[in-house]
Design a protein around this motif. Sequence first.
Motif, PDB file in Angstrom:
ATOM      1  N   ASP A   1       1.252  -6.918   7.057  1.00 20.69           N
ATOM      2  CA  ASP A   1       2.109  -5.765   7.307  1.00 20.69           C
ATOM      3  C   ASP A   1       2.658  -5.923   8.715  1.00 20.69           C
ATOM      4  OD1 ASP A   1       3.290  -3.257   7.383  1.00 20.69           O
ATOM      5  OD2 ASP A   1       1.499  -2.202   6.669  1.00 20.69           O
TER       6      ASP A   1
ATOM      7  N   GLU B   1       5.437  -3.568   0.709  1.00 23.83           N
ATOM      8  CA  GLU B   1       6.111  -2.410   1.302  1.00 23.83           C
ATOM      9  C   GLU B   1       7.569  -2.711   1.606  1.00 23.83           C
ATOM     10  OE1 GLU B   1       4.745  -1.459   5.285  1.00 23.83           O
ATOM     11  OE2 GLU B   1       5.285   0.646   5.031  1.00 23.83           O
TER      12      GLU B   1
ATOM     13  N   ASP C   1       9.519  -1.383   9.026  1.00 23.22           N
ATOM     14  CA  ASP C   1       8.156  -1.452   8.486  1.00 23.22           C
ATOM     15  C   ASP C   1       8.220  -2.087   7.103  1.00 23.22           C
ATOM     16  OD1 ASP C   1       5.453  -1.044   8.013  1.00 23.22           O
ATOM     17  OD2 ASP C   1       5.594   1.137   7.856  1.00 23.22           O
ATOM     18  N   CYS C   2       7.510  -3.198   6.936  1.00 24.19           N
ATOM     19  CA  CYS C   2       7.602  -3.951   5.683  1.00 24.19           C
ATOM     20  C   CYS C   2       6.336  -4.794   5.534  1.00 24.19           C
ATOM     21  CB  CYS C   2       8.850  -4.842   5.768  1.00 24.19           C
ATOM     22  SG  CYS C   2       9.102  -5.989   4.419  1.00 24.19           S
TER      23      CYS C   2
ATOM     24  N   PHE D   1       3.334  -2.292  15.969  1.00 25.04           N
ATOM     25  CA  PHE D   1       1.943  -1.878  15.709  1.00 25.04           C
ATOM     26  C   PHE D   1       1.052  -2.080  16.931  1.00 25.04           C
ATOM     27  CE2 PHE D   1       2.398  -3.131  10.910  1.00 25.04           C
ATOM     28  CZ  PHE D   1       3.264  -2.084  10.722  1.00 25.04           C
TER      29      PHE D   1
ATOM     30  N   GLU E   1       4.852   2.022  -0.131  1.00 21.88           N
ATOM     31  CA  GLU E   1       3.885   0.933   0.041  1.00 21.88           C
ATOM     32  C   GLU E   1       2.657   1.070  -0.847  1.00 21.88           C
ATOM     33  OE1 GLU E   1       2.004   0.777   3.940  1.00 21.88           O
ATOM     34  OE2 GLU E   1       3.068   2.572   4.568  1.00 21.88           O
TER      35      GLU E   1
HETATM   36 MG    MG Z   1       3.775  -1.296   6.971  1.00 23.78          MG
END
Ligand code: MG
Length: 269
Positions: A94, A233, A105-106, A57, A202
């Motif tokens: 996130d 997510e 991505d979680c 990110f 998500e």
């Molecule tokens: Mg995410």
Amino acid sequence: MIYYKTYEEIELMRESNLLVSKTLAHIAGILKVGINGKRVDLEAETFIRDHGGIPGFKGYRGFPSTLCMSVNDAVVHGIPTEKEFKPSDMVSIDCGVVLNGFYGDCAFSFGFYEISDNLKKLLKVTRESLYKGIGAALVGNRVGDISYAIQHYCEKVNGYGIVRELVGHGVGKNLHEDPEIPNFGQKGKGPLLKEGIVIAIEPMVNMGSRGVKQLSDGWTILTKDGKPSAHFEHSVAIKRDGPDILSDHSYIDAVIKNNAEIINISINC
Ligand code: MG
Ligand code: MG
């Protein structure tokens, strides 16, 4: 355009997602009342780089940090600050990484030990709704089947508000790929789910009404009514024999069990 992943690519994506999951578990161990978000963010960045990954990110469209950290009435995309966490706070974290050229991505929402019973229920229902969505992520279904499952459970069964402005997404060599995965919609509508699609599901669930607004920092999304919002997510591969969840919240649960300041969120799924 949808990019279909090979079996080998899905295994590489599992590694990316396990690093995200382990990063969130590392964070779960240091979340305490009195620590601030910036400090947690630095810990996450160090952990990711120590394990051969790159924060996914940080720098993405100019986002300034490794984690999105959204506290209480912040829905998603919050920027970590120097404000210390309080016993009544809930924070949605996130995390994204790049490893092997693929994004993981979680996200997970953490409640400190003094959160209200209402907030505990919001966390439980939001987490359960993620699995309702995953349960519909079957070859031959459509995206709308996932969307409907999440929306029905959150809005019809539990009376919460599903955010419309932000959605789940395909994920792979890019953080956001087609198809979009809304958390609201109609059964049988939208793109067909085929083997090899990898999606981030998500749900963003507001305790009150569904409306959101953006903070003047250009990132943080807040509920319009000031009530709390939760977010969970997983990245999920669509496979012939059923959805394959590439991220893994069990690492986080195992750490929370030993952190007396964070409440356990057990779900019925
Ligand atoms: Mg995410
Ligand atoms: Mg995502």
